[in-house]
Design a protein around this motif. Sequence first.
Motif, PDB file in Angstrom:
ATOM      1  N   GLY A  19       0.817  -1.213   0.000  1.00  9.19           N
ATOM      2  CA  GLY A  19       0.000   0.000   0.000  1.00  9.19           C
ATOM      3  C   GLY A  19       0.847   1.259   0.000  1.00  9.19           C
ATOM      4  N   ALA A  20       1.925   1.245   0.781  1.00  6.75           N
ATOM      5  CA  ALA A  20       2.822   2.407   0.789  1.00  6.75           C
ATOM      6  C   ALA A  20       3.479   2.588  -0.572  1.00  6.75           C
ATOM      7  CB  ALA A  20       3.884   2.237   1.878  1.00  6.75           C
ATOM      8  N   GLY A  21       3.854   1.479  -1.207  1.00  7.23           N
ATOM      9  CA  GLY A  21       4.420   1.565  -2.555  1.00  7.23           C
ATOM     10  C   GLY A  21       3.431   2.138  -3.551  1.00  7.23           C
ATOM     11  N   CYS A  22       2.181   1.706  -3.451  1.00  7.36           N
ATOM     12  CA  CYS A  22       1.135   2.252  -4.334  1.00  7.36           C
ATOM     13  C   CYS A  22       0.928   3.735  -4.077  1.00  7.36           C
ATOM     14  CB  CYS A  22      -0.178   1.509  -4.121  1.00  7.36           C
ATOM     15  SG  CYS A  22      -0.206  -0.114  -4.843  1.00  7.36           S
ATOM     16  N   LEU A  23       0.887   4.115  -2.818  1.00  9.37           N
ATOM     17  CA  LEU A  23       0.694   5.520  -2.476  1.00  9.37           C
ATOM     18  C   LEU A  23       1.805   6.384  -3.051  1.00  9.37           C
ATOM     19  CD1 LEU A  23      -0.868   7.723  -0.955  1.00  9.37           C
ATOM     20  CD2 LEU A  23       0.505   7.172   1.057  1.00  9.37           C
ATOM     21  N   VAL A  24       3.038   5.941  -2.898  1.00  5.06           N
ATOM     22  CA  VAL A  24       4.170   6.700  -3.433  1.00  5.06           C
ATOM     23  C   VAL A  24       4.069   6.801  -4.950  1.00  5.06           C
ATOM     24  CG1 VAL A  24       6.672   6.618  -3.786  1.00  5.06           C
ATOM     25  CG2 VAL A  24       5.720   6.213  -1.506  1.00  5.06           C
ATOM     26  N   ILE A  26       1.379   6.591  -6.843  1.00  4.37           N
ATOM     27  CA  ILE A  26       0.255   7.454  -7.218  1.00  4.37           C
ATOM     28  C   ILE A  26       0.572   8.918  -6.948  1.00  4.37           C
ATOM     29  CG2 ILE A  26      -2.124   8.056  -6.590  1.00  4.37           C
ATOM     30  CD1 ILE A  26      -2.604   5.000  -6.248  1.00  4.37           C
ATOM     31  N   LEU A  27       1.213   9.198  -5.823  1.00  2.00           N
ATOM     32  CA  LEU A  27       1.555  10.592  -5.520  1.00  2.00           C
ATOM     33  C   LEU A  27       2.582  11.149  -6.500  1.00  2.00           C
ATOM     34  CD1 LEU A  27       1.663  10.590  -1.613  1.00  2.00           C
ATOM     35  CD2 LEU A  27      -0.099  11.559  -3.116  1.00  2.00           C
ATOM     36  N   ARG A  28       3.527  10.315  -6.914  1.00  2.00           N
ATOM     37  CA  ARG A  28       4.516  10.771  -7.901  1.00  2.00           C
ATOM     38  C   ARG A  28       3.861  11.122  -9.232  1.00  2.00           C
ATOM     39  NH1 ARG A  28       9.230   6.478  -7.055  1.00  2.00           N
ATOM     40  NH2 ARG A  28      10.145   7.404  -5.204  1.00  2.00           N
ATOM     41  N   ALA A  29       2.948  10.270  -9.672  1.00  6.75           N
ATOM     42  CA  ALA A  29       2.308  10.473 -10.972  1.00  6.75           C
ATOM     43  C   ALA A  29       1.146  11.457 -10.889  1.00  6.75           C
ATOM     44  CB  ALA A  29       1.810   9.140 -11.514  1.00  6.75           C
ATOM     45  N   GLY A  30       0.535  11.562  -9.719  1.00 10.17           N
ATOM     46  CA  GLY A  30      -0.645  12.395  -9.549  1.00 10.17           C
ATOM     47  C   GLY A  30      -1.899  11.534  -9.578  1.00 10.17           C
ATOM     48  N   PHE A  31      -2.896  11.941  -8.814  1.00  7.75           N
ATOM     49  CA  PHE A  31      -4.125  11.157  -8.739  1.00  7.75           C
ATOM     50  C   PHE A  31      -4.859  11.104 -10.078  1.00  7.75           C
ATOM     51  CE2 PHE A  31      -3.647  11.208  -4.200  1.00  7.75           C
ATOM     52  CZ  PHE A  31      -4.312  10.066  -3.793  1.00  7.75           C
ATOM     53  N   ASP A  32      -4.645  12.111 -10.906  1.00 11.58           N
ATOM     54  CA  ASP A  32      -5.353  12.135 -12.191  1.00 11.58           C
ATOM     55  C   ASP A  32      -4.572  11.448 -13.311  1.00 11.58           C
ATOM     56  OD1 ASP A  32      -3.414  14.069 -12.162  1.00 11.58           O
ATOM     57  OD2 ASP A  32      -4.611  15.589 -13.186  1.00 11.58           O
ATOM     58  N   ALA A  33      -3.441  10.831 -12.986  1.00  7.07           N
ATOM     59  CA  ALA A  33      -2.649  10.097 -13.988  1.00  7.07           C
ATOM     60  C   ALA A  33      -3.263   8.719 -14.213  1.00  7.07           C
ATOM     61  CB  ALA A  33      -1.210   9.955 -13.504  1.00  7.07           C
ATOM     62  N   PRO A  34      -3.027   8.149 -15.379  1.00 11.75           N
ATOM     63  CA  PRO A  34      -3.509   6.782 -15.629  1.00 11.75           C
ATOM     64  C   PRO A  34      -2.902   5.810 -14.617  1.00 11.75           C
ATOM     65  CG  PRO A  34      -2.679   7.776 -17.644  1.00 11.75           C
ATOM     66  CD  PRO A  34      -2.331   8.709 -16.529  1.00 11.75           C
ATOM     67  N   PRO A  35      -3.536   4.671 -14.428  1.00  9.64           N
ATOM     68  CA  PRO A  35      -3.010   3.689 -13.471  1.00  9.64           C
ATOM     69  C   PRO A  35      -1.549   3.337 -13.771  1.00  9.64           C
ATOM     70  CG  PRO A  35      -5.195   3.043 -14.205  1.00  9.64           C
ATOM     71  CD  PRO A  35      -4.790   4.223 -15.033  1.00  9.64           C
ATOM     72  N   GLN A  36      -0.745   3.386 -12.744  1.00  8.21           N
ATOM     73  CA  GLN A  36       0.668   3.078 -12.878  1.00  8.21           C
ATOM     74  C   GLN A  36       0.865   1.558 -12.907  1.00  8.21           C
ATOM     75  OE1 GLN A  36       2.945   5.700 -13.242  1.00  8.21           O
ATOM     76  NE2 GLN A  36       0.930   6.638 -13.477  1.00  8.21           N
ATOM     77  N   PRO A  37       1.830   1.068 -13.676  1.00 11.46           N
ATOM     78  CA  PRO A  37       2.058  -0.384 -13.742  1.00 11.46           C
ATOM     79  C   PRO A  37       2.345  -1.006 -12.374  1.00 11.46           C
ATOM     80  CG  PRO A  37       3.255   0.724 -15.495  1.00 11.46           C
ATOM     81  CD  PRO A  37       2.682   1.796 -14.618  1.00 11.46           C
ATOM     82  N   SER A  38       3.056  -0.287 -11.511  1.00 11.47           N
ATOM     83  CA  SER A  38       3.349  -0.837 -10.183  1.00 11.47           C
ATOM     84  C   SER A  38       2.085  -0.970  -9.343  1.00 11.47           C
ATOM     85  CB  SER A  38       4.374   0.042  -9.464  1.00 11.47           C
ATOM     86  OG  SER A  38       3.856   1.348  -9.279  1.00 11.47           O
ATOM     87  N   VAL A  39       1.144  -0.066  -9.545  1.00 13.07           N
ATOM     88  CA  VAL A  39      -0.116  -0.138  -8.809  1.00 13.07           C
ATOM     89  C   VAL A  39      -0.948  -1.317  -9.305  1.00 13.07           C
ATOM     90  CG1 VAL A  39      -2.253   1.095  -8.289  1.00 13.07           C
ATOM     91  CG2 VAL A  39      -0.093   2.339  -8.310  1.00 13.07           C
TER      92      VAL A  39
END
Length: 133
Positions: A19-24, A26-39
């Motif tokens: 969850g912390a990895g996902c949060l980091v 998402i915060l790096r890309a921004g909440f409005d960015a497409p889903p990140q591969p790591s997420v």
Amino acid sequence: MSVREISAWVMVLVFGVLGAGCLVSILRAGFDAPPQPSVVASAPAVVASVIILEVVLAIFFPKKADAPPDERERLIIARAGHWAGLVFLAAVLPALGHYVVHADGDVMFNVIVLGLFVSGLIEYGAQVVLFRR
């Protein structure tokens, strides 16, 4: 410590780290960015972690791992699951509302994924606390 408490501790660690990895991410890309591969990869990672945990517990505690939960454990699991469900609902409803107003599925996806991790952390953290009482 019971097998279910050991399992809850490990799951707190799994949900906390992933969850912390996902949060980091998402915060790096921004909440409005497409889903990140790591997420996106975090979901299969949780499933794999659960499978590995269950196999390891079955190897080290063969009789206890297969035993059904007793009355106290059933109440603890139900109470913790209820709290986690409320937390997840608190994440999903605003995410859906944001989607209805702004038609932004990326924000909705990111908020719901984080809500899943927070609710998992709450569920297993509550189990640990309740098992310790």
